[in-house]
Design an enzyme around this catalytic site. Structure first.
Site, PDB file in Angstrom:
ATOM      1  N   HIS A  72       0.824  -1.209   0.000  1.00 26.60           N
ATOM      2  CA  HIS A  72       0.000   0.000   0.000  1.00 26.60           C
ATOM      3  C   HIS A  72       0.858   1.258   0.000  1.00 26.60           C
ATOM      4  O   HIS A  72       1.735   1.405   0.851  1.00 26.60           O
ATOM      5  CB  HIS A  72      -0.901   0.028   1.240  1.00 26.60           C
ATOM      6  CG  HIS A  72      -2.026  -0.961   1.181  1.00 26.60           C
ATOM      7  ND1 HIS A  72      -3.027  -1.008   2.111  1.00 26.60           N
ATOM      8  CD2 HIS A  72      -2.308  -1.939   0.281  1.00 26.60           C
ATOM      9  CE1 HIS A  72      -3.879  -1.974   1.793  1.00 26.60           C
ATOM     10  NE2 HIS A  72      -3.455  -2.566   0.697  1.00 26.60           N
ATOM     11  N   TYR A 200      -9.229   4.922   7.658  1.00 28.30           N
ATOM     12  CA  TYR A 200      -9.370   5.276   9.072  1.00 28.30           C
ATOM     13  C   TYR A 200     -10.446   6.347   9.139  1.00 28.30           C
ATOM     14  O   TYR A 200     -10.291   7.400   8.514  1.00 28.30           O
ATOM     15  CB  TYR A 200      -8.062   5.852   9.632  1.00 28.30           C
ATOM     16  CG  TYR A 200      -6.969   4.826   9.841  1.00 28.30           C
ATOM     17  CD1 TYR A 200      -6.150   4.418   8.797  1.00 28.30           C
ATOM     18  CD2 TYR A 200      -6.752   4.266  11.099  1.00 28.30           C
ATOM     19  CE1 TYR A 200      -5.146   3.482   8.995  1.00 28.30           C
ATOM     20  CE2 TYR A 200      -5.753   3.333  11.306  1.00 28.30           C
ATOM     21  CZ  TYR A 200      -4.953   2.947  10.250  1.00 28.30           C
ATOM     22  OH  TYR A 200      -3.967   2.016  10.458  1.00 28.30           O
ATOM     23  N   PRO A 292      -3.721  -0.312  18.909  1.00 24.05           N
ATOM     24  CA  PRO A 292      -3.424  -0.802  17.554  1.00 24.05           C
ATOM     25  C   PRO A 292      -3.630   0.222  16.437  1.00 24.05           C
ATOM     26  O   PRO A 292      -3.294  -0.050  15.289  1.00 24.05           O
ATOM     27  CB  PRO A 292      -4.404  -1.981  17.380  1.00 24.05           C
ATOM     28  CG  PRO A 292      -5.487  -1.741  18.369  1.00 24.05           C
ATOM     29  CD  PRO A 292      -4.897  -0.964  19.495  1.00 24.05           C
ATOM     30  N   LYS A 296       1.527  -0.488  15.223  1.00 29.69           N
ATOM     31  CA  LYS A 296       2.936  -0.518  15.635  1.00 29.69           C
ATOM     32  C   LYS A 296       3.334  -1.753  16.453  1.00 29.69           C
ATOM     33  O   LYS A 296       4.516  -2.082  16.542  1.00 29.69           O
ATOM     34  CB  LYS A 296       3.263   0.731  16.468  1.00 29.69           C
ATOM     35  CG  LYS A 296       3.278   2.005  15.660  1.00 29.69           C
ATOM     36  CD  LYS A 296       4.530   2.086  14.815  1.00 29.69           C
ATOM     37  CE  LYS A 296       4.435   3.153  13.759  1.00 29.69           C
ATOM     38  NZ  LYS A 296       4.440   2.665  12.391  1.00 29.69           N
ATOM     39  N   TYR A 382       3.838   6.555  10.428  1.00 31.10           N
ATOM     40  CA  TYR A 382       3.080   5.348  10.063  1.00 31.10           C
ATOM     41  C   TYR A 382       3.996   4.309   9.396  1.00 31.10           C
ATOM     42  O   TYR A 382       3.925   3.119   9.706  1.00 31.10           O
ATOM     43  CB  TYR A 382       1.917   5.712   9.136  1.00 31.10           C
ATOM     44  CG  TYR A 382       0.873   4.630   9.041  1.00 31.10           C
ATOM     45  CD1 TYR A 382      -0.271   4.663   9.821  1.00 31.10           C
ATOM     46  CD2 TYR A 382       1.041   3.543   8.170  1.00 31.10           C
ATOM     47  CE1 TYR A 382      -1.226   3.656   9.752  1.00 31.10           C
ATOM     48  CE2 TYR A 382       0.105   2.535   8.089  1.00 31.10           C
ATOM     49  CZ  TYR A 382      -1.031   2.592   8.882  1.00 31.10           C
ATOM     50  OH  TYR A 382      -1.961   1.585   8.804  1.00 31.10           O
TER      51      TYR A 382
HETATM   52  C1  LIG Z   1      -6.553  -8.700  19.955  1.00 28.69           C
HETATM   53  C2  LIG Z   1      -5.288  -8.032  19.463  1.00 28.69           C
HETATM   54  C3  LIG Z   1      -5.276  -7.339  18.250  1.00 28.69           C
HETATM   55  C4  LIG Z   1      -4.123  -6.728  17.791  1.00 28.69           C
HETATM   56  N1  LIG Z   1      -4.136  -6.027  16.607  1.00 28.69           N
HETATM   57  C5  LIG Z   1      -3.014  -5.419  16.187  1.00 28.69           C
HETATM   58  C6  LIG Z   1      -2.974  -4.672  14.981  1.00 28.69           C
HETATM   59  O1  LIG Z   1      -3.977  -4.561  14.279  1.00 28.69           O
HETATM   60  N2  LIG Z   1      -1.799  -4.102  14.614  1.00 28.69           N
HETATM   61  C7  LIG Z   1      -0.641  -4.229  15.370  1.00 28.69           C
HETATM   62  O2  LIG Z   1       0.430  -3.738  14.997  1.00 28.69           O
HETATM   63  N3  LIG Z   1      -0.656  -4.919  16.497  1.00 28.69           N
HETATM   64  C8  LIG Z   1      -1.793  -5.509  16.912  1.00 28.69           C
HETATM   65  N4  LIG Z   1      -1.785  -6.192  18.055  1.00 28.69           N
HETATM   66  C9  LIG Z   1      -0.527  -6.286  18.757  1.00 28.69           C
HETATM   67  C10 LIG Z   1       0.365  -7.347  18.138  1.00 28.69           C
HETATM   68  O3  LIG Z   1      -0.379  -8.464  17.803  1.00 28.69           O
HETATM   69  C11 LIG Z   1       1.433  -7.640  19.165  1.00 28.69           C
HETATM   70  O4  LIG Z   1       2.172  -6.450  19.371  1.00 28.69           O
HETATM   71  C12 LIG Z   1       2.369  -8.785  18.767  1.00 28.69           C
HETATM   72  O5  LIG Z   1       1.681 -10.007  18.790  1.00 28.69           O
HETATM   73  C13 LIG Z   1       3.544  -8.832  19.727  1.00 28.69           C
HETATM   74  O6  LIG Z   1       4.277  -9.995  19.529  1.00 28.69           O
HETATM   75  P1  LIG Z   1       5.037 -10.681  20.733  1.00 28.69           P
HETATM   76  O7  LIG Z   1       5.731 -11.849  20.140  1.00 28.69           O
HETATM   77  O8  LIG Z   1       5.807  -9.680  21.477  1.00 28.69           O
HETATM   78  O9  LIG Z   1       3.888 -11.142  21.752  1.00 28.69           O
HETATM   79  P2  LIG Z   1       2.723 -12.215  21.558  1.00 28.69           P
HETATM   80  O10 LIG Z   1       2.261 -12.252  20.161  1.00 28.69           O
HETATM   81  O11 LIG Z   1       1.738 -11.923  22.635  1.00 28.69           O
HETATM   82  O12 LIG Z   1       3.429 -13.585  21.858  1.00 28.69           O
HETATM   83  C14 LIG Z   1       3.779 -13.976  23.168  1.00 28.69           C
HETATM   84  C15 LIG Z   1       3.775 -15.494  23.236  1.00 28.69           C
HETATM   85  O13 LIG Z   1       4.214 -15.891  24.527  1.00 28.69           O
HETATM   86  C16 LIG Z   1       3.408 -16.966  24.972  1.00 28.69           C
HETATM   87  N5  LIG Z   1       3.441 -16.989  26.444  1.00 28.69           N
HETATM   88  C17 LIG Z   1       2.787 -16.186  27.310  1.00 28.69           C
HETATM   89  N6  LIG Z   1       3.067 -16.524  28.578  1.00 28.69           N
HETATM   90  C18 LIG Z   1       3.925 -17.574  28.518  1.00 28.69           C
HETATM   91  C19 LIG Z   1       4.562 -18.363  29.505  1.00 28.69           C
HETATM   92  N7  LIG Z   1       4.363 -18.130  30.812  1.00 28.69           N
HETATM   93  N8  LIG Z   1       5.367 -19.352  29.106  1.00 28.69           N
HETATM   94  C20 LIG Z   1       5.577 -19.591  27.783  1.00 28.69           C
HETATM   95  N9  LIG Z   1       4.985 -18.873  26.793  1.00 28.69           N
HETATM   96  C21 LIG Z   1       4.170 -17.875  27.167  1.00 28.69           C
HETATM   97  C22 LIG Z   1       2.029 -16.665  24.417  1.00 28.69           C
HETATM   98  O14 LIG Z   1       1.229 -17.819  24.319  1.00 28.69           O
HETATM   99  C23 LIG Z   1       2.386 -16.078  23.050  1.00 28.69           C
HETATM  100  O15 LIG Z   1       2.423 -17.054  22.031  1.00 28.69           O
HETATM  101  C24 LIG Z   1      -2.933  -6.808  18.544  1.00 28.69           C
HETATM  102  C25 LIG Z   1      -2.936  -7.520  19.751  1.00 28.69           C
HETATM  103  C26 LIG Z   1      -4.088  -8.111  20.230  1.00 28.69           C
HETATM  104  C27 LIG Z   1      -4.087  -8.843  21.553  1.00 28.69           C
END
Ligand SMILES: Cc1cc2nc3c(=O)[nH]c(=O)nc-3n(C[C@H](O)[C@H](O)[C@H](O)COP(=O)(O)OP(=O)(O)OC[C@H]3O[C@@H](n4cnc5c(N)ncnc54)[C@H](O)[C@@H]3O)c2cc1C
Length: 390
Positions: A72, A200, A292, A296, A382
Site C-alpha cells: 500500500h 481510518y 493498535p 505498531k 506510520y
Molecule cells: C486482539 C489483538 C489485536 C491486535 N491487533 C493489532 C494490529 O492490528 N496491529 C498491530 O500492529 N498490532 C496488533 N496487536 C498487537 C500485536 O499483535 C502484538 O504487538 C504482537 O503479537 C507482539 O508480539 P510478541 O511476540 O511480542 O507477543 P505475543 O504475540 O503476545 O506472543 C507472546 C507469546 O508468549 C506466549 N506466552 C505467554 N506466557 C507464557 C509463559 N508463561 N510461558 C511460555 N509462553 C508464554 C504466548 O502464548 C504467546 O504465544 C494486537 C494484539 C491483540 C491482543
C-alpha cells in the site's frame, strides 16, 4: 539440557529472534505455553513497516510474503464523512506491506520446526532462575515431566501477561501506563475489502477502520464501549454501524458477509523500563503495548527481535556494546511509536463529553488535509521512519 539463549514465548518476537539467532549459528530453544495451532490461529496485526519486511527477508522467511502480500502506497483518512488520502510514497518514498500476523507466525514456525527440539509447544509452568548471575536457567513442565534448561541468556518474549517481566523484582522496573476508555470490536470476513487501501474514519458515532488481510479477506473494526459483549453485536448490527461511520461512497461499496472471527480488544499504552535485567532481556509485548491504531505492536516486536539478535551475535564475537545499549536503543523507538499511537488514537476516536477536544480533532484533521508538512509527519510515523531511533 543446555542452550545459549532460552527464548520464552513463541509469538512473532520469540520466533523471529530464534530464527535470526539460528542463522548466526547461535543455539536457542523457544518455550511456548500454547499449542502451535493456537498460536497460528490468533488473528492480530497485519500492517508491516518496510523495516519489518527487511528483517523477515533477512530471516529467510519472506518467500510467501513476497507472493501473497499487498503493498500500500497510502491510507485514506476520513473525518465526519470527508476523506483525504495520505500518500506515503509521495511523502516519504515508501509504503507499507499488508500481510497477516497469522501468516508471519506460520512462516516462522515452518522455518524453526526444521530445527527439531528447538521449539517446544505446550511448555507449562515456565519459571526463570538466576538471571542476575552468570548461570541463568529456565524450568518447565511438558507431558508431566519437569525439564531444566541451562543457558547464557534468557529472552522474555512472552507478551504482556507472560512470566518474564513478572519475574523481575518490582523495585527494578518502572511502569508507564495510560488506559483508553473504550475498545475495538473487530470482525474478520471472507469478503473483498471495501477499498484498495486502509480507511481510518473519525465519526461522531465513533471510530471505524477498514483493513484487510488479502484481496478476499477483510478486517474491520468499530470503536465500542469496553462493557459491550459480543452477544450485543450480531453481524447485522456490526455491518450497519460500520456503514454509518465510513464515508457514504465507501459504505455503498461495502460487501458484507458472515464474520469468521469477532472479538473485542481493549486499547492501552504500556511501557516497562528498562528492557534488560542482567541476563534477562525483554522484547515485544512483554515490554510494551500500544493501541493498535498506529499498527505498531507487531513492528515494534520485530524491531526488538532484530536488535536483540544482532546484540547476541556481537556478544559471541566478543563485543558487548550491543547488549549494554539494547534497552536504551529500543526504548527510543518504543517511545516514538507510543507517542504516535497515542496521538493517532486521540485524533481518530470519539471521546465522550469533550466538545473542546472534538474541535481540536477537527482542526488537526484540516491541518493534515491541507499541510504537506503535517501529512508528512503522519506518513513518516506510520511507515516507521523514526530518525535518531535504532
Ligand atoms: C486482539 C489483538 C489485536 C491486535 N491487533 C493489532 C494490529 O492490528 N496491529 C498491530 O500492529 N498490532 C496488533 N496487536 C498487537 C500485536 O499483535 C502484538 O504487538 C504482537 O503479537 C507482539 O508480539 P510478541 O511476540 O511480542 O507477543 P505475543 O504475540 O503476545 O506472543 C507472546 C507469546 O508468549 C506466549 N506466552 C505467554 N506466557 C507464557 C509463559 N508463561 N510461558 C511460555 N509462553 C508464554 C504466548 O502464548 C504467546 O504465544 C494486537 C494484539 C491483540 C491482543
Amino acid at each position: 539440557m543446555r542452550t545459549q539463549v532460552a527464548i520464552i514465548g513463541g509469538g512473532p518476537a520469540g520466533l523471529l529472534l530464534s530464527q535470526l539467532l539460528h542463522l548466526e549459528g547461535i543455539d536457542n530453544v523457544v518455550l511456548e505455553r500454547r499449542s502451535r495451532a493456537y498460536v497460528e490461529g490468533r488473528i492480530r496485526a497485519g500492517v508491516l513497516e518496510p523495516g519489518t519486511v527487511e528483517l523477515l527477508t533477512r530471516a529467510g522467511v519472506a518467500e510467501r510474503m513476497r507472493r501473497e502480500a499487498l503493498y500500500h502506497d497510502g491510507i485514506h483518512l476520513a473525518f465526519d464523512g470527508r476523506s483525504t488520502r495520505i500518500d506515503f510514497k509521495a511523502l516519504t518514498g515508501t509504503g507499507v506491506t499488508v500481510y497477516g500476523q497469522t501468516s508471519i507466525t506460520e512462516d516462522l514456525n515452518e522455518a524453526r520446526t526444521a530445527a527439531i527440539g528447538k521449539l517446544v509447544f505446550e511448555a507449562e509452568d515456565v519459571a526463570l532462575h538466576d538471571f542476575n548471575g552468570p548461570h541463568p536457567s529456565v524450568t518447565y513442565r511438558r507431558d508431566g515431566v519437569t525439564h531444566e534448561l541451562a543457558c547464557d541468556f534468557i529472552a522474555g518474549c512472552d507478551g504482556s501477561h507472560g512470566v518474564s517481566r513478572a519475574s523481575v523484582p518490582e523495585r527494578a522496573i518502572r511502569i508507564f501506563e495510560r488506559e483508553v476508555p473504550f475498545g475495538w470490536l473487530g470482525v474478520l470476513s471472507e469478503t473483498p475489502p471495501v477499498a484498495d487501501e486502509l480507511i481510518y474514519a473519525h465519526h461522531e458515532r465513533g471510530f471505524a477502520l477498514c483493513s484487510m488481510r488479502s484481496k478476499t479477506r477483510s478486517r474491520y473494526y468499530v470503536q465500542c464501549p469496553l462493557t459491550d459483549s459480543l452477544e450485543a453485536w450480531p453481524d447485522a448490527r456490526f455491518w450497519d454501524e460500520l456503514k454509518r461511520r465510513i464515508p457514504k461512497e465507501d459504505g455503498a461499496r461495502l460487501i458484507t458477509g458472515p464474520s469468521v472471527e469477532k472479538s473485542i480488544a481493549p486499547l492501552r499504552s504500556f511501557v516497562a523500563e528498562p528492557m534488560q535485567f542482567e541476563r534477562l532481556f525483554l522484547a515485544g509485548d512483554a515490554a510494551h503495548i500500544v493501541p493498535p491504531t498506529g499498527a505498531k505492536g507487531l513492528n515494534l516486536a520485530c524491531a526488538d527481535a532484530g536488535a536483540l539478535a544482532a546484540a547476541f551475535a556481537a556478544h559471541y564475537r566478543g563485543d558487548d556494546s550491543g547488549l549494554d545499549t539494547y534497552s536504551e536503543r529500543c526504548l527510543k523507538r518504543v517511545w516514538r511509536a507510543v507517542r504516535f499511537s497515542w496521538w493517532y488514537t486521540a485524533l481518530t476516536h470519539r471521546f465522550d463529553d469533550d466538545p473542546f477536544g472534538a474541535r481540536l480533532q477537527q482542526a488537526e484533521f484540516e491541518m493534515i488535509a491541507t499541510s504537506r508538512a503535517a501529512a508528512t509527519t503522519l506518513a513518516e510515523n506510520y511507515v516507521g521512519i523514526f530518525p535518531g531511533a535504532a
